[in-house]
Design an enzyme around this catalytic site. Structure first.
Site, PDB file in Angstrom:
ATOM      1  CB  ALA A  87      41.737  37.887  38.428  1.00 30.39           C
ATOM      2  CG  ASP A  88      39.335  33.341  34.893  1.00 27.11           C
ATOM      3  OD1 ASP A  88      39.633  32.979  33.755  1.00 27.11           O
ATOM      4  OD2 ASP A  88      39.678  32.715  35.917  1.00 27.11           O
ATOM      5  NE  ARG A  89      33.531  39.225  33.973  1.00 26.19           N
ATOM      6  CZ  ARG A  89      32.277  39.058  33.544  1.00 26.19           C
ATOM      7  NH1 ARG A  89      31.295  39.710  34.137  1.00 26.19           N
ATOM      8  NH2 ARG A  89      32.026  38.243  32.550  1.00 26.19           N
TER       9      ARG A  89
END
Length: 216
Positions: A87-89
């Site tokens: 996940a990036d965010r």
């Protein structure tokens, strides 16, 4: 067990043990992993280029699949128990922004009764972002889709690397190239951080990431 992963989430991406690929490495070290499938991850091919390199280096049994083949793969191989992604965010409710193609993996995982697991450090959890609707998605250069880069095959076989560009689509073709997509928390089975595993409360379609960050 067999699992599938997307993009690159190993040492090359995290400068550490890895997130989703870290789970794969742990399964392999425990002798619990029969095979990991990994997507090419178009358009920039982080899976085919980077994840492939890491898996080969660590001699983890693996097979590369086209992004568009995952649904057919899940139908044909019932031994696949989970799709594990990074996940990036991560928003406060568990909505997750990750490499483009992640959302469709979550949809097909749900349809095929497969667990969909997000692995991310707590530094990727953004409690100021209420939901995925608040995440702005970057749109990248059309050329990443229209033109492919790689090494000339004959040169690789002969031990020399010559990087080349290949025009895939006719000149003048337009392309839409979002870098990420957002997977709704409803489609995610669990979120794994260095602090532990986050699951939804019974009857809830969202995660309490604030509670997780407080250690609850």
């Amino acid at each position: 067990v067999r699992v599938l992963t997307h993009c690159n989430t190993g040492t090359l991406a995290t400068a550490g043990y890895g997130t989703a690929l870290g789970i794969v490495r742990s399964l392999h070290a425990q002798g619990s992993l029969d095979r990991v499938y990994f997507t090419e991850t178009r358009p920039y091919n982080q899976g085919a280029r980077l994840t492939a390199f890491e898996l080969l280096t660590e001699e983890i049994p693996a097979q590369l699949v086209c992004d568009s083949a995952v649904s057919a793969l899940l139908r044909s191989d019932p031994m696949i128990r989970a799709i594990i992604v990074g996940a990036d965010r991560v928003a406060a409710n568990g909505d997750t922004a990750n490499k483009i193609g992640t959302y469709q993996l979550a949809i097909t995982a749900r349809y095929h009764g497969c667990q969909f697991i997000v692995a991310a450090p707590t530094t990727s959890v953004d409690l100021h972002t209420k939901s995925g609707a608040d995440i702005v998605i970057e749109e990248r250069d059309e050329a990443e889709i229209l033109v492919q880069t790689g090494f000339e095959r004959q040169g690789v076989l002969e031990g020399r690397l010559k990087r080349v560009e290949v025009q895939v689509a006719p000149v003048g073709t337009r392309a839409w190239n979002p870098s990420f997509d957002v997977t709704p928390a409803e489609l995610i089975s669990a979120i794994v951080t260095e602090r532990g595993i986050v699951v939804k409360q019974p009857g809830s379609s969202e995660f309490d990431m604030a509670g997780h960050m407080r250690g609850e």
